[in-house]
Structure formats: structure tokens, C-alpha cells
Design an enzyme around this catalytic site. Sequence first.
Site, PDB file in Angstrom:
ATOM      1  N   ARG A   1      33.436  80.492 -50.117  1.00  0.00           N
ATOM      2  CA  ARG A   1      33.807  80.856 -48.522  1.00  0.00           C
ATOM      3  C   ARG A   1      34.704  80.017 -47.805  1.00  0.00           C
ATOM      4  O   ARG A   1      35.014  78.986 -48.308  1.00  0.00           O
ATOM      5  CB  ARG A   1      32.322  80.933 -47.816  1.00  0.00           C
ATOM      6  CG  ARG A   1      31.414  79.642 -48.054  1.00  0.00           C
ATOM      7  CD  ARG A   1      29.978  79.933 -47.557  1.00  0.00           C
ATOM      8  NE  ARG A   1      29.085  78.838 -47.914  1.00  0.00           N
ATOM      9  CZ  ARG A   1      27.796  78.961 -47.732  1.00  0.00           C
ATOM     10  NH1 ARG A   1      27.086  79.681 -47.261  1.00  0.00           N
ATOM     11  NH2 ARG A   1      27.319  77.824 -48.207  1.00  0.00           N
TER      12      ARG A   1
ATOM     13  N   ARG B   1      23.753  71.368 -57.681  1.00  0.00           N
ATOM     14  CA  ARG B   1      25.032  71.902 -57.437  1.00  0.00           C
ATOM     15  C   ARG B   1      25.710  70.972 -56.264  1.00  0.00           C
ATOM     16  O   ARG B   1      24.943  70.667 -55.358  1.00  0.00           O
ATOM     17  CB  ARG B   1      24.785  73.356 -56.949  1.00  0.00           C
ATOM     18  CG  ARG B   1      24.376  74.235 -57.881  1.00  0.00           C
ATOM     19  CD  ARG B   1      25.392  74.261 -59.282  1.00  0.00           C
ATOM     20  NE  ARG B   1      26.507  74.943 -59.024  1.00  0.00           N
ATOM     21  CZ  ARG B   1      27.629  75.269 -59.971  1.00  0.00           C
ATOM     22  NH1 ARG B   1      27.253  74.605 -61.204  1.00  0.00           N
ATOM     23  NH2 ARG B   1      28.852  75.680 -59.616  1.00  0.00           N
TER      24      ARG B   1
ATOM     25  N   TYR C   1      14.849  73.740 -52.113  1.00  0.00           N
ATOM     26  CA  TYR C   1      16.242  74.381 -51.513  1.00  0.00           C
ATOM     27  C   TYR C   1      15.483  74.481 -49.720  1.00  0.00           C
ATOM     28  O   TYR C   1      15.421  75.756 -49.347  1.00  0.00           O
ATOM     29  CB  TYR C   1      16.299  75.523 -52.179  1.00  0.00           C
ATOM     30  CG  TYR C   1      17.712  76.406 -51.633  1.00  0.00           C
ATOM     31  CD1 TYR C   1      18.470  76.169 -50.478  1.00  0.00           C
ATOM     32  CD2 TYR C   1      18.027  77.754 -52.410  1.00  0.00           C
ATOM     33  CE1 TYR C   1      19.556  76.706 -50.368  1.00  0.00           C
ATOM     34  CE2 TYR C   1      19.021  78.280 -51.964  1.00  0.00           C
ATOM     35  CZ  TYR C   1      19.746  77.763 -51.104  1.00  0.00           C
ATOM     36  OH  TYR C   1      21.025  78.515 -50.586  1.00  0.00           O
TER      37      TYR C   1
ATOM     38  N   ASP D   1      16.022  74.738 -45.895  1.00  0.00           N
ATOM     39  CA  ASP D   1      16.821  74.814 -44.712  1.00  0.00           C
ATOM     40  C   ASP D   1      16.476  73.740 -43.764  1.00  0.00           C
ATOM     41  O   ASP D   1      15.425  73.233 -43.822  1.00  0.00           O
ATOM     42  CB  ASP D   1      16.854  76.515 -44.059  1.00  0.00           C
ATOM     43  CG  ASP D   1      17.359  77.250 -44.902  1.00  0.00           C
ATOM     44  OD1 ASP D   1      18.385  76.852 -45.573  1.00  0.00           O
ATOM     45  OD2 ASP D   1      16.916  78.435 -45.112  1.00  0.00           O
TER      46      ASP D   1
ATOM     47  N   ARG E   1      16.252  85.071 -49.806  1.00  0.00           N
ATOM     48  CA  ARG E   1      16.698  84.311 -48.597  1.00  0.00           C
ATOM     49  C   ARG E   1      17.706  85.375 -47.714  1.00  0.00           C
ATOM     50  O   ARG E   1      17.440  85.443 -46.602  1.00  0.00           O
ATOM     51  CB  ARG E   1      17.827  83.236 -48.965  1.00  0.00           C
ATOM     52  CG  ARG E   1      17.083  82.072 -49.578  1.00  0.00           C
ATOM     53  CD  ARG E   1      18.128  81.165 -50.040  1.00  0.00           C
ATOM     54  NE  ARG E   1      19.012  80.534 -49.086  1.00  0.00           N
ATOM     55  CZ  ARG E   1      19.034  79.669 -48.222  1.00  0.00           C
ATOM     56  NH1 ARG E   1      17.737  78.938 -48.535  1.00  0.00           N
ATOM     57  NH2 ARG E   1      19.847  79.206 -47.177  1.00  0.00           N
TER      58      ARG E   1
ATOM     59  N   ARG F   1      18.470  95.405 -44.696  1.00  0.00           N
ATOM     60  CA  ARG F   1      18.145  96.160 -43.501  1.00  0.00           C
ATOM     61  C   ARG F   1      18.782  97.236 -43.417  1.00  0.00           C
ATOM     62  O   ARG F   1      19.878  97.539 -43.747  1.00  0.00           O
ATOM     63  CB  ARG F   1      18.753  95.150 -42.109  1.00  0.00           C
ATOM     64  CG  ARG F   1      17.650  94.481 -41.679  1.00  0.00           C
ATOM     65  CD  ARG F   1      18.298  93.839 -40.354  1.00  0.00           C
ATOM     66  NE  ARG F   1      17.867  92.346 -40.270  1.00  0.00           N
ATOM     67  CZ  ARG F   1      18.812  91.652 -39.904  1.00  0.00           C
ATOM     68  NH1 ARG F   1      20.000  91.775 -39.952  1.00  0.00           N
ATOM     69  NH2 ARG F   1      18.558  90.220 -40.008  1.00  0.00           N
TER      70      ARG F   1
ATOM     71  N   GLU G   1      35.169  76.248 -49.405  1.00  0.00           N
ATOM     72  CA  GLU G   1      34.114  75.517 -49.948  1.00  0.00           C
ATOM     73  C   GLU G   1      34.126  76.021 -51.490  1.00  0.00           C
ATOM     74  O   GLU G   1      34.164  77.089 -51.763  1.00  0.00           O
ATOM     75  CB  GLU G   1      32.898  76.303 -49.237  1.00  0.00           C
ATOM     76  CG  GLU G   1      31.560  75.324 -49.520  1.00  0.00           C
ATOM     77  CD  GLU G   1      30.607  76.133 -48.752  1.00  0.00           C
ATOM     78  OE1 GLU G   1      30.455  76.202 -47.503  1.00  0.00           O
ATOM     79  OE2 GLU G   1      29.384  76.047 -49.304  1.00  0.00           O
TER      80      GLU G   1
HETATM   81  N1  UDP Z   1      24.827  85.519 -51.969  1.00  0.00           N
HETATM   82  C1  UDP Z   1      25.520  86.489 -52.541  1.00  0.00           C
HETATM   83  N2  UDP Z   1      26.719  86.968 -51.660  1.00  0.00           N
HETATM   84  C2  UDP Z   1      27.158  86.559 -50.725  1.00  0.00           C
HETATM   85  C3  UDP Z   1      26.380  85.406 -50.061  1.00  0.00           C
HETATM   86  C4  UDP Z   1      25.112  84.824 -50.665  1.00  0.00           C
HETATM   87  O1  UDP Z   1      25.323  87.040 -53.528  1.00  0.00           O
HETATM   88  O2  UDP Z   1      28.020  86.805 -49.914  1.00  0.00           O
HETATM   89  C5  UDP Z   1      23.565  85.091 -52.516  1.00  0.00           C
HETATM   90  C6  UDP Z   1      23.960  83.826 -53.620  1.00  0.00           C
HETATM   91  O3  UDP Z   1      23.305  83.833 -54.667  1.00  0.00           O
HETATM   92  C7  UDP Z   1      23.695  82.652 -52.773  1.00  0.00           C
HETATM   93  C8  UDP Z   1      22.265  83.199 -52.037  1.00  0.00           C
HETATM   94  O4  UDP Z   1      22.763  84.450 -51.737  1.00  0.00           O
HETATM   95  O5  UDP Z   1      23.323  81.646 -53.663  1.00  0.00           O
HETATM   96  C9  UDP Z   1      22.003  82.571 -50.789  1.00  0.00           C
HETATM   97  O6  UDP Z   1      23.248  82.543 -49.982  1.00  0.00           O
HETATM   98  P1  UDP Z   1      23.117  81.644 -48.512  1.00  0.00           P
HETATM   99  O7  UDP Z   1      24.484  81.847 -47.840  1.00  0.00           O
HETATM  100  O8  UDP Z   1      21.700  82.031 -47.641  1.00  0.00           O
HETATM  101  O9  UDP Z   1      22.988  80.212 -49.064  1.00  0.00           O
HETATM  102  P2  UDP Z   1      23.647  78.561 -48.350  1.00  0.00           P
HETATM  103  O10 UDP Z   1      24.631  78.436 -49.477  1.00  0.00           O
HETATM  104  O11 UDP Z   1      24.161  78.865 -47.152  1.00  0.00           O
HETATM  105  O12 UDP Z   1      22.421  77.923 -48.455  1.00  0.00           O
END
Ligand code: UDP
Length: 375
Positions: free
Chosen positions: A277, A245, A351, A353, A171, A175, A303
Site C-alpha cells: 500500500r 512479518r 496481533y 491494534d 478483522r 457490509r 509499504e
Molecule cells: N486485506 C486484503 N486486502 C486488502 C486489505 C486487507 O486482503 O486490500 C486482508 C489481508 O489479509 C490483511 C488483512 O486483511 O492482512 C488485515 O488488513 P488490515 O488492513 O486490517 O491490517 P493492518 O496491516 O492494517 O494491520
Amino acid sequence: MYDFLIVGAGLTGTVLARELTDAGKKCLVIDRRDHIAGNCYTQNISGINVHKYGAHIFHTDDEQVWNYVGRFAKFNNYINSPIAIFHDEIYNLPFNMNTFAKMWNVATPAQAREIIEKQKAEAAIDGEPKNLEEQALSLVGKDIFEKLIKEYTEKQWGRDCKELPADIIKRLPVRYTYDNNYFNHRFQGIPEGGYTAMVEKMLDGIEVKTGVSFSQVDLSGFKHVIYTGPVDEYFDFRLGQLEWRSVRFETELLEGEPNWQGNAVVNYTSHDVPYTRIIEHKHFEFGKDSNGNELPDTVISREYSAAWKPGDEPYYPVNDEKNNAFYAEYAKLAESEEKVTFAGRLGTYKYYDMAPCIRAALDLAEKLLQKQEQK
Ligand code: UDP
């Protein structure tokens, strides 16, 4: 007699209700919560649109979907650029030249690539990455995996990175440019005035009952049901519980604090911090109210991720092999329900979006209408 009972007033249910109603069908939408908009629900606190069920940032390449939501809300030009804190180190996300420069003191893409390639070779991953850990190591190497991925992911999913599907990490963009935009999509933003107002507009003229659960409804008054709740719950967990989850939020209003963390999303990527976060909601709308005035207070949400248990809200399907195979059994049961169609993140264990949810709902509405025409 109604044509459709739509269970769940989240984005999936709402888009279906809009499309089917516009095609002349009579719909009733119910939701067991006391509000509409599902998990993108926003509540105004002290002038700030608080994302009550976690940050929702709209992003898509699908122009049709973008135009569709644009009918119901004006989107601002918010670009998600989270930062990650690992102990006392601060990094930019997603993984880009800013991250690499901070991590290794490199300046050029070639220098960053060289380090990542070296670390990837040291990890000795054989063929296609088989799990999230291998995927992460082959994309960004060991240092980034250990500081920004491993512990965050373990907190988020409650299991080792080796036991998670590689897809989850796909996801995130990687870059070799100095670009902190978390998404690669062409269209991105937040609806001005919040998601609840947008969903309210989508539901304009449609009968909606909140605080009503599916089990309370007499189904004889409906030709067809669209169910967007958890598929395993629909079948009374007949085959057992799918793993989900759940997320818990600790939300605080900080009066007289105009800018607490300087960014909408700050990830805490080490194990010693119990939350994943912190969201500071006002930054989604640039710290201003609808008239462009600076807001004096702020609202933050910590969170916490947790395994789902009965009574909790399911947020994320755990799409590992075991659960996907298990879901396939539920999907078979779902297919045999002639009068019911399952949809959305919870109804199809995907999953999704927001934008893919809307895309799927638009396509499903078309399919359902065609089916009814054929009858
Ligand atoms: N992830 C990570 N570190 C970060 C942010 C995300 O390893 O700082 C990984 C983690 O496995 C997470 C996945 O990337 O489940 C997707 O994150 P995203 O923020 O896209 O997911 P959201 O919870 O916002 O759907």
C-alpha cells in the site's frame, strides 16, 4: 530502588508506566530506539505528521480506553476509507455496497447477496472455514477474493491464503450498505499533532531513557521488569525463532505536490506491484497544519512486507497454528520468570491494534498493583 523497569516505550509500556507511576510506583522506561512511542511514532516532515512505522488509526468500542487517550490528545474525526487498486480497477474498502456495485454493477443489497451466495455455493466450503481462503470465499465470494484479497494477502504474509488463519480476514467488515468506513467501531480518529506528542504527554514526569537496550541495564536496581520486546528474543531464541512479518517503508517528500493520491491509504492488491500500500500521511489530518492552513507539500510511504530476519523490526506475529503452538512454549518459559511480566504485541505474540493494547495494559497495571499489595 525502582519498583519497575519498563522495557519498550510503545503504547503498552507507556500506559503501564503512567498507571504505575500514578499509583505511586517508581518506574524507569527504556527503549532501544532513539525515540518514544514505538510503532505509532510520528515525525513531523514539512508540517506533516508522518507515521514512520505505518498507518496508525485509532478505533475502539471501549469507551474507557477512548476517554483515556482523550486525556492526552485531542482526536480529530478522521474516518479510514481506504481504496484498493487492482490493475486498472479501483474499488472501495472495506467490502461494502460500493465495492459490490463496482464489481458487478449491482445496486441493491439483495442483488449483491445473490451473487455472493452463488459464488459461495460454487466454492463448496464444508462447515466452518478452515483457513483465510475459505473464510474470504464464504464472506465475499470468488471475484472479490481474487481481485482484492488473494494477492494482497500473499504479499502481506508471504504465504498462500490456504496456509493462513481465518481470523486475519475477520478483522475487515463486510457490509451491505454504502458505507466506506473501514472500521465498525464507535470511536475513531487521529490525535491532532501526532502520536509522538500524545505519548510524550502520557510519559510526562516519568523517567525515560531512549537508545538503551535491555541487555545494558543492571537489573539489581529494579523490583520488577515489564518487558514489551519480542518474547523469543528475551530468551535468546532458546527454542528457536518465532515467525514475524517485517515491513519496510520507502518514504518520499514531494515538494510542491499538495495532493498526490487523494486518500490516506491506497492498497495495491495485485502481485505485479511489489508494495502492499501507499500512505499519503497528510490526509490523516485533512491536509492541514495545526493552525488549519493547507500544507503545500506531501509525504508518501510505499509499504513493502517481508519475512523477518535478525536485525529487522518485527511488526506482525504470524499467528498460524504452528507459531501459536510454538509461542505457547515460550509463554511457559515467560510464566516461570517471576520477576518479569511480558506484555504488548511483541511480548505476547498477539496481533493487537492500539486500543486493545491499551486495554490490556490498563488491566495488567491493575493486576500488578494488586499483586504488590498482597506482598
Ligand atoms: N486485506 C486484503 N486486502 C486488502 C486489505 C486487507 O486482503 O486490500 C486482508 C489481508 O489479509 C490483511 C488483512 O486483511 O492482512 C488485515 O488488513 P488490515 O488492513 O486490517 O491490517 P493492518 O496491516 O492494517 O494491520
